[in-house]
Design a protein around this motif. Structure first.
Motif, PDB file in Angstrom:
ATOM      1  N   ASP A 105       0.908  -1.244  -0.226  1.00  0.00           N
ATOM      2  CA  ASP A 105       0.356   0.581   0.073  1.00  0.00           C
ATOM      3  C   ASP A 105       1.597   1.135   0.088  1.00  0.00           C
ATOM      4  O   ASP A 105       1.707   1.641   1.431  1.00  0.00           O
ATOM      5  N   GLN A 107       0.382   4.539   0.185  1.00  0.00           N
ATOM      6  CA  GLN A 107       0.101   5.095   1.185  1.00  0.00           C
ATOM      7  C   GLN A 107       0.481   4.622   2.549  1.00  0.00           C
ATOM      8  O   GLN A 107       1.002   5.393   3.492  1.00  0.00           O
ATOM      9  N   ILE A 108       0.800   3.651   3.276  1.00  0.00           N
ATOM     10  CA  ILE A 108       1.475   2.996   3.667  1.00  0.00           C
ATOM     11  C   ILE A 108       3.232   3.478   4.027  1.00  0.00           C
ATOM     12  O   ILE A 108       3.743   3.628   4.675  1.00  0.00           O
ATOM     13  N   MET A 111       3.969   7.057   4.425  1.00  0.00           N
ATOM     14  CA  MET A 111       4.292   7.087   5.931  1.00  0.00           C
ATOM     15  C   MET A 111       6.461   6.854   6.368  1.00  0.00           C
ATOM     16  O   MET A 111       7.110   7.797   7.388  1.00  0.00           O
ATOM     17  N   GLU A 117       1.258  11.161   7.368  1.00  0.00           N
ATOM     18  CA  GLU A 117       0.898  10.509   7.388  1.00  0.00           C
ATOM     19  C   GLU A 117      -0.456   9.206   7.084  1.00  0.00           C
ATOM     20  O   GLU A 117      -1.333   8.238   6.818  1.00  0.00           O
ATOM     21  N   GLN A 118      -1.193  10.329   6.236  1.00  0.00           N
ATOM     22  CA  GLN A 118      -2.240   9.877   5.562  1.00  0.00           C
ATOM     23  C   GLN A 118      -2.651  10.573   4.282  1.00  0.00           C
ATOM     24  O   GLN A 118      -3.358  11.443   3.661  1.00  0.00           O
ATOM     25  N   LEU A 182       8.221  -2.262   6.275  1.00  0.00           N
ATOM     26  CA  LEU A 182       6.891  -1.917   6.420  1.00  0.00           C
ATOM     27  C   LEU A 182       6.075  -4.005   6.041  1.00  0.00           C
ATOM     28  O   LEU A 182       4.684  -3.412   6.118  1.00  0.00           O
ATOM     29  N   GLU A 185       2.948  -4.362   8.369  1.00  0.00           N
ATOM     30  CA  GLU A 185       2.293  -2.885   8.506  1.00  0.00           C
ATOM     31  C   GLU A 185       1.513  -4.144   6.777  1.00  0.00           C
ATOM     32  O   GLU A 185       0.806  -3.470   6.622  1.00  0.00           O
ATOM     33  N   LEU A 332       3.615   5.347  11.853  1.00  0.00           N
ATOM     34  CA  LEU A 332       3.785   4.041  11.901  1.00  0.00           C
ATOM     35  C   LEU A 332       4.686   3.627  12.781  1.00  0.00           C
ATOM     36  O   LEU A 332       5.437   1.920  12.980  1.00  0.00           O
TER      37      LEU A 332
END
Length: 393
Positions: A105, A107-108, A111, A117-118, A182, A185, A332
């Protein structure tokens, strides 16, 4: 990159998926409508590799999505790339009972790269590709047919830009050594358990100012009932009853159905209609919430106390400092509840005391809690300093 015409037949989709199965990664996006339904109304699937891209029309008569869903859920050799893919993954889970794996992802990943963050998709494209996106079709009615060329181009653009973004982000992650940050996550968001919608757990999402077992028991029963009513009618749960009304009825249950006509947020018809009768039956039969299910008495971790709360606030300040120094999004690295648990004395099972999070933040967090680290002002800037006892040691 070759852009295909809108795919509306199974044979063309099968051939596309056979080619995509040989790619290293596939970028994925969906368009759907949800304003008037409980279940998202899937209107379009978009996929791309570094060589080709296509939009698939799930509403096309006779089209079987199985080849695409098999690629996304059952093919472990192809990485599936999303941006803020939670709702896309939910749709895939609803269709298959599984989730895309392995997945990534952006978006993650942003981070970990200090991009926010978003961070929104358009902002990410502007930051990494230097490209402004056409937002004109963002609020289009995707359920209406036929789709025009601009709608299709807009939709496909989401995955073609993503196919450019992903390699750039991957290279940055490799260069900074943050790729492994990551892994946990990505595994978390691909866990199917995140997308199971259990009516029995729906009450936990409703805010209520009470911890009384009988009130929470009614809330649990009402929330589960509302969920099932919404599903059966395929209506948004708020159309059945809003959260505020649900909580109010749980706290102040009417004695008779006739009194429902006086409840704020319900129409007068509820005092005599079938849905009102069904709700009253749920209220009458609701059992108090068992002690084992009662939520914590405070939002902060149990046992934190006033002094511990101050320590937790210092940990949050330390997190901001370390995150700024490392150019990574604080969220994160650590969640507020973890900081509160550390401040309350917990040491086992905390993510911030393991792996890269310990190296980046957890070691200093532990030192701060145990008195080996302190805040100081130097040159007008807030810095961390080792305590005198630590220095002597």
């Amino acid at each position: 990159m070759h852009i295909h015409p809108l795919i509306t037949d199974t044979e063309t989709l099968e051939k596309l998926c056979e080619r995509l199965a040989r790619a290293d990664f596939v970028t994925v996006d969906t368009e759907f409508m949800r304003e008037n339904t409980y279940w998202p109304d899937l209107c379009l699937f978009q996929v791309a590799s570094h060589e080709e891209a296509a939009a698939i029309d799930p509403k096309a008569e006779g089209l079987d999505l199985t080849p695409l869903l098999n690629l996304l859920v059952n093919n472990e050799h192809v990485l599936k790339v999303f941006h803020a893919g939670g709702q896309d993954i939910e749709i895939i889970f609803n269709l298959t009972g599984g989730t895309p794996h392995p997945m990534f992802d952006t978006q993650i990943a942003a981070m970990a790269l200090g991009l926010g963050e978003q961070v929104g998709y358009s902002n990410l494209c502007e930051s990494l590709l230097g490209r402004s996106l056409d937002k004109g079709a963002r609020f289009t009615d995707w359920a209406r047919r036929p789709l025009d060329r601009r709608q299709i181009d807009y939709a496909i653009g989401d995955v073609t830009h993503l196919a450019e973004l992903f390699p750039k982000m991957l290279e940055r992650l490799k260069r900074t050594g943050r790729g492994e940050w990551l892994d946990q996550e990505m595994e978390r968001i691909s866990n199917p358990a995140n997308y199971v919608n259990d009516p029995g757990q729906a009450w936990k999402k409703v805010k209520i100012q009470s911890r009384k077992p009988e009130v929470l028991g009614r809330l649990k029963a009402l929330a589960a009932w509302r969920e099932l009513e919404a599903r059966s009618k395929n209506l948004p749960r708020g159309r059945i009853m809003k959260d505020e009304t649900l909580a109010d009825v749980a706290m102040h249950p009417p004695a008779r159905q006739e009194a429902l006509g006086q409840v704020r947020g319900l129409s007068a018809a509820w005092k005599g209609n079938d849905i009102g009768a069904r709700m009253m039956e749920v209220l009458v039969n609701a059992d108090p919430l068992p002690a084992s299910e009662l939520p914590p008495r405070e939002e902060r971790s149990p046992g934190l106390g006033r002094e511990g709360a101050l320590v937790a606030d210092l940990l949050k300040l330390l997190l901001k400092i370390r995150a700024r120094e490392s150019n990574v999004a604080p969220r994160l690295v650590a969640r507020s509840e973890e900081l509160e648990q550390l401040a309350a004395g917990r040491r086992e099972g905390l993510g911030i005391l393991q792996g890269w999070r310990y190296e980046e933040f957890g070691r200093d967090a532990l030192d701060l809690v145990e008195g080996r680290l302190a805040f100081a002002i130097r040159g007008g800037k807030l810095v961390m300093t080792r305590t005198e006892a630590e220095t002597i040691a």
